[in-house]
Structures are given as structure tokens and as C-alpha cells.
Design a protein around this motif. Structure first.
Motif, mmCIF file in Angstrom:
data_model
loop_
_atom_site.group_PDB
_atom_site.id
_atom_site.type_symbol
_atom_site.label_atom_id
_atom_site.label_comp_id
_atom_site.label_asym_id
_atom_site.label_seq_id
_atom_site.Cartn_x
_atom_site.Cartn_y
_atom_site.Cartn_z
ATOM 1 N N THR A 82 55.944 54.502 32.407
ATOM 2 C CA THR A 82 56.294 55.874 32.217
ATOM 3 C C THR A 82 55.035 56.472 31.195
ATOM 4 O O THR A 82 55.323 57.256 30.683
ATOM 5 N N SER A 83 54.127 55.511 30.961
ATOM 6 C CA SER A 83 52.962 56.034 30.093
ATOM 7 C C SER A 83 52.103 56.926 30.531
ATOM 8 O O SER A 83 51.394 57.646 29.794
ATOM 9 N N GLY A 84 51.891 57.014 32.004
ATOM 10 C CA GLY A 84 50.787 57.731 32.600
ATOM 11 C C GLY A 84 49.263 57.211 32.429
ATOM 12 O O GLY A 84 48.266 57.742 32.742
ATOM 13 N N LEU A 85 49.498 55.926 31.761
ATOM 14 C CA LEU A 85 47.860 55.184 31.545
ATOM 15 C C LEU A 85 47.619 54.643 32.824
ATOM 16 O O LEU A 85 48.614 54.061 33.619
ATOM 17 N N THR A 86 46.493 54.745 33.120
ATOM 18 C CA THR A 86 45.937 53.877 34.327
ATOM 19 C C THR A 86 45.526 52.327 34.059
ATOM 20 O O THR A 86 44.877 51.984 33.050
ATOM 21 N N LEU A 87 45.978 51.426 34.866
ATOM 22 C CA LEU A 87 45.855 50.017 34.464
ATOM 23 C C LEU A 87 44.981 49.384 35.770
ATOM 24 O O LEU A 87 44.934 49.856 36.824
ATOM 25 N N GLY A 88 44.084 48.422 35.225
ATOM 26 C CA GLY A 88 43.491 47.513 35.987
ATOM 27 C C GLY A 88 43.901 46.119 35.614
ATOM 28 O O GLY A 88 44.351 45.798 34.612
ATOM 29 N N ASN A 90 54.792 40.902 35.254
ATOM 30 C CA ASN A 90 55.406 42.098 35.465
ATOM 31 C C ASN A 90 56.085 42.775 34.394
ATOM 32 O O ASN A 90 56.304 44.068 34.241
ATOM 33 N N THR A 91 56.348 41.858 33.426
ATOM 34 C CA THR A 91 56.972 42.634 32.158
ATOM 35 C C THR A 91 55.954 43.161 31.576
ATOM 36 O O THR A 91 56.322 44.417 30.977
ATOM 37 N N VAL A 92 54.833 42.847 31.448
ATOM 38 C CA VAL A 92 53.610 43.715 30.613
ATOM 39 C C VAL A 92 53.436 45.048 31.505
ATOM 40 O O VAL A 92 53.434 45.979 31.096
ATOM 41 N N VAL A 93 53.287 44.797 32.879
ATOM 42 C CA VAL A 93 52.768 46.020 33.761
ATOM 43 C C VAL A 93 54.147 47.106 33.549
ATOM 44 O O VAL A 93 53.992 48.398 33.807
ATOM 45 N N ASP A 94 55.290 46.661 33.622
ATOM 46 C CA ASP A 94 56.593 47.538 33.562
ATOM 47 C C ASP A 94 56.740 48.341 32.231
ATOM 48 O O ASP A 94 57.028 49.415 32.040
ATOM 49 N N ALA A 95 55.860 47.545 31.324
ATOM 50 C CA ALA A 95 55.656 48.621 29.844
ATOM 51 C C ALA A 95 54.992 49.902 29.962
ATOM 52 O O ALA A 95 55.236 50.753 29.326
ATOM 53 N N HIS A 128 43.173 54.700 27.048
ATOM 54 C CA HIS A 128 44.060 55.038 27.871
ATOM 55 C C HIS A 128 44.072 54.387 29.257
ATOM 56 O O HIS A 128 44.596 54.571 30.311
ATOM 57 N N ALA A 129 42.912 53.443 29.392
ATOM 58 C CA ALA A 129 42.791 52.898 30.813
ATOM 59 C C ALA A 129 42.437 51.168 30.640
ATOM 60 O O ALA A 129 41.319 50.858 30.499
ATOM 61 N N PRO A 130 43.409 50.451 30.189
ATOM 62 C CA PRO A 130 43.176 48.957 30.022
ATOM 63 C C PRO A 130 43.135 48.325 31.090
ATOM 64 O O PRO A 130 43.591 48.548 32.321
ATOM 65 N N LEU A 131 42.085 46.916 30.835
ATOM 66 C CA LEU A 131 42.198 45.988 31.845
ATOM 67 C C LEU A 131 43.059 44.862 31.452
ATOM 68 O O LEU A 131 42.731 44.312 30.635
ATOM 69 N N ILE A 132 43.917 44.473 32.337
ATOM 70 C CA ILE A 132 44.725 43.298 32.102
ATOM 71 C C ILE A 132 44.309 42.247 32.692
ATOM 72 O O ILE A 132 43.913 42.196 33.737
ATOM 73 N N VAL A 171 40.984 46.209 26.657
ATOM 74 C CA VAL A 171 41.488 44.861 27.124
ATOM 75 C C VAL A 171 42.502 44.621 26.643
ATOM 76 O O VAL A 171 43.036 44.571 25.536
ATOM 77 N N ILE A 172 43.614 44.072 28.022
ATOM 78 C CA ILE A 172 44.653 43.502 27.334
ATOM 79 C C ILE A 172 44.717 41.833 27.854
ATOM 80 O O ILE A 172 44.651 41.672 28.971
ATOM 81 N N ALA A 173 44.654 41.009 26.942
ATOM 82 C CA ALA A 173 44.864 39.656 27.223
ATOM 83 C C ALA A 173 46.050 39.191 27.303
ATOM 84 O O ALA A 173 46.799 39.143 26.460
ATOM 85 N N VAL A 174 46.797 38.505 28.522
ATOM 86 C CA VAL A 174 48.149 38.114 28.675
ATOM 87 C C VAL A 174 48.027 36.646 28.722
ATOM 88 O O VAL A 174 47.435 36.216 29.925
#
Length: 390
Positions: free
Chosen positions: A60-66, A52-57, A35-39, A95-98
């Protein structure tokens, strides 16, 4: 279909492809109880719009992003403890690798470090390899210019080439919106690496049918769609197909040992500025021709993914191998027609000297493959007979 007496195949990767595929990222993370990925990204590689395309996803998820979008072009060991502290201080759990290349390498190494319990005291991810643990969820958002290594169990930490099945990402997302304008040379180089891996896997007698199925898919997609990408015909759609081919090649490569072209090209890369995929392409037709002398039936089966079932079925069995080799030459010729920097037709055309070539041959050509390596190198040393191919 041949079946080796023993083989192993494991592909834990989930592939999500299509328009708005990145919109499924939150659901995929939630399914993995994260529930808290680091991008992680390289802003120069993916661009502001792509990030921005990834962040915009996640709006409305309620997830916390780094987010850390300043990764360097090459993995830096000194950066790993910094990222590990960022991950833990931010309460991240995935972790999310873009991107591709070093971005995914860094993400794999970071995931290994934080999952193994190393609190950032050491930048040597290799120390974590022997610590058994379940890694945190790692997702990859693919971009153009990768080579399939992104979905394998391989990673480069800046010092070592690591390998572990635990490094394979949980999922890859292939979204046309993320396949922006990439340099043609980079796109071709990555596709050629993937194609070479797929071909070498396909003709390897030790691989099982599932592994060859992935390789078959990779060959068909790359051979058909890469020339269309370079012709700018519906570019994003065709890039999507090529990236799928690279992913399939990576899955196959993970389950097979590196082939002769891979090993030789990696060695030759030390002596030339030519990119790895272009070096592999110089060697590939000669590898196929050599393999055709030893195992003509297996090499002849390569024709199927390149031309489809109709042409394959009407091609005489004794012509399939030679036709396959000619088609590989023709494929590279079609690629060169669209490129400013051409794929050289020989090792010496790539700027390698006889001394350099002989030194690599003596280093690599040992044991049972010595004769094969020598014939492949000798055949690729100078320009081929133009009346017989390229």
C-alpha cells in the motif's frame, strides 16, 4: 572508565528491531527521499517466504519496486555492470539488501557504483572509492547467519576488500519473521566472528567509550543468547537478540582496527577448511589470557557484560581477569555441547601443521606485537591443559 587522548567514532546506522520491523521500510525510504528501491537477495538464502514478507511491506506504499533475487553465494565482479544497468533502466534510487554476507557486499558495491556515476562500464568497484559523492540510501534486512560485517564500512567486490565509511548502510531492519531456520553451524560461525571483533575492540586501549559501549552490548547479547538459540528455546526471539549483538559488534568493529585474532584467523583460513569464526574462537581465549598479563584491569572489565553487574561487583579485582578467561572457555564448551561439528581446541586440532603455523607467525608477528603474537600462537598450537579450562 579510561579515555584515550584521541579517538574517533561515527555510527550513522539506524537500527529498527521488532515484530513487523520490515513494515517500516517504506517510511524509512520516504524519509530518505527515495521512492524506487532495487531489492537484492539470494533466493536460496532468504527463501520465497522471506522475500514475500519484504515485498508485502510495500503493498500500500505506492512505491515502485525492482527485484533481483538470484545473487550468487559469492560476489561476482561481472554481475555488477548488469545490476547497475538494471538499477538505472528501472529508475531506481535506492537499494535494499535482504540477507547477509555476499548479498550485502554486492548491495554496497552496487550502491557505490551507481552513486559514483560509473555507468556500468567497469566492474571494479575499487575505482569508485576515490570519487567523493553522497551514496544513495541503502537499507539492510537482516537474516540469521550474518556476522556483523553487513553494517560496517567494509565490502568485498569479489576482487578487493573495500573500506569506506560511506559504505555503512543507512538502516538495518531486524525482524523475527526474517529469521528462519538457518544451519546451526552458519549461525554459530557468524556469532563467533562478531564476538571476537567485540572482545578485541573492548580491550583495545585506543578505542573510545562509545565504541566500547557497542562492544559491551555485543558481548552480553551473544554470550547470553547464542546457547539458547542452539537449544531451540524460543529460537526466533533469541536469534533476534544474537543478530542485534552482531550488529552492535559491527558498529564497534567499524570504528577500530582489526585485532590480532582477526588477522591471524584470516591468514590461517588459507590453510584449512575450518570456518573463520571457529578459527577465531581457537585463538580468542589465548588472546584474552595474554592481554590479561599486560592490562589486567581492562581485561577484567570484560567480565561485566558476561555475568552482569551483580556478580561483577562481588568478584574480587584480582580474580576478574582469570574468571573472564574461564568463562570464555565455558561458553565455547556450552556451544560445543549443542554442535555436531565442534570448535577445535587447538590450531593443530584444526588440521594446521607446525610448518603452516610457523609460516603465518613469521608473516604476521612483526613489530611491537611480535612477542604477543608468538605467545598467543604457541598457547593455541596444541590442546590446552584440560584441568585449567576447556
Amino acid at each position: 572508565m579510561r579515555l584515550p587522548e584521541e579517538f574517533s567514532f561515527n555510527c550513522p546506522l539506524k537500527i529498527n528491531c521488532g515484530s513487523h520491523a520490515v513494515a517500516h521500510l517504506p517510511a524509512a525510504l520516504s524519509a530518505a527521499n527515495a521512492h524506487a528501491p532495487l531489492i537484492l537477495a539470494n533466493r536460496d538464502q532468504v527463501g520465497k517466504k522471506g522475500l514475500n514478507t519484504v515485498v508485502d511491506a510495500f503493498k500500500t506504499s505506492g512505491l515502485t519496486l525492482g527485484i533481483y533475487d538470484r545473487l550468487p553465494d559469492l560476489p561476482e565482479p561481472d554481475l555488477m555492470p548488469v545490476l547497475a544497468r538494471m538499477y538505472r533502466d528501472g529508475g531506481c534510487d535506492s537499494v535494499i539488501a535482504v540477507g547477509n554476507g555476499s548479498v550485502v557486499d554486492t548491495a554496497k558495491c552496487l550502491n557505490l557504483m551507481v552513486s559514483a556515476g560509473d555507468h556500468g562500464a567497469s566492474a571494479d568497484c575499487g575505482n569508485c572509492m576515490d570519487k567523493p559523492s553522497v551514496l544513495r540510501p541503502l537499507m539492510v534486512v537482516a537474516t540469521a547467519g550474518g556476522n556483523g560485517d553487513e553494517v560496517t564500512g567494509y565490502a568485498n567486490d569479489g576482487v578487493h576488500r573495500l573500506r569506506s565509511s560511506r559504505l555503512v548502510p543507512a538502516a538495518v531492519f531486524i525482524d523475527p519473521a526474517m529469521l528462519g531456520d538457518q544451519d546451526d553451524h552458519q549461525v554459530v560461525d557468524g556469532a563467533l566472528i562478531a564476538l571476537t571483533h567485540a572482545v578485541e575492540t573492548f580491550i583495545d586501549a585506543s578505542t573510545g567509550p562509545m565504541c566500547r559501549a557497542y562492544a559491551h552490548t555485543a558481548i552480553g547479547l551473544i554470550v547470553k543468547f547464542l546457547p539458547l538459540v542452539l537449544r531451540k528455546t524460543d529460537r526466533k526471539k533469541n536469534l533476534c537478540a544474537v543478530v542485534n549483538g552482531q550488529v552492535a559488534a559491527g558498529c564497534a568493529f567499524s570504528a577500530s582496527p582489526p585485532g590480532i585474532c582477526h588477522v591471524l584467523a584470516t591468514q590461517f583460513k588459507e590453510s584449512t577448511d575450518l570456518s573463520l569464526g571457529f578459527l577465531m574462537s581457537i585463538l580468542l581465549p589465548h588472546l584474552v589470557a595474554e592481554a590479561g598479563l599486560v592490562q589486567p584491569e581492562q581485561v577484567g572489565e570484560l567480565l561485566y557484560p558476561m555475568v552482569g553487574p551483580d556478580i561483577f561487583s562481588v568478584t574480587a579485582a584480582d580474580l576478574k581477569t582469570s574468571r573472564t578467561t574461564v568463562l570464555i572457555w565455558e561458553f565455547f564448551d556450552a556451544i560445543n555441547t549443542e554442535l555436531v561439528q565442534k570448535i577445535p581446541t587447538s590450531l593443530m586440532g584444526a588440521g594446521l601443521t607446525d610448518e603452516q603455523i610457523n609460516r603465518i607467525q613469521s608473516r604476521v608477528g612483526r613489530g611491537a606485537t611480535n612477542g604477543h603474537v608468538a605467545r598467543i600462537i604457541d598457547s593455541a598450537r596444541q590442546d590446552p591443559d584440560m584441568t585449567a579450562g576447556w
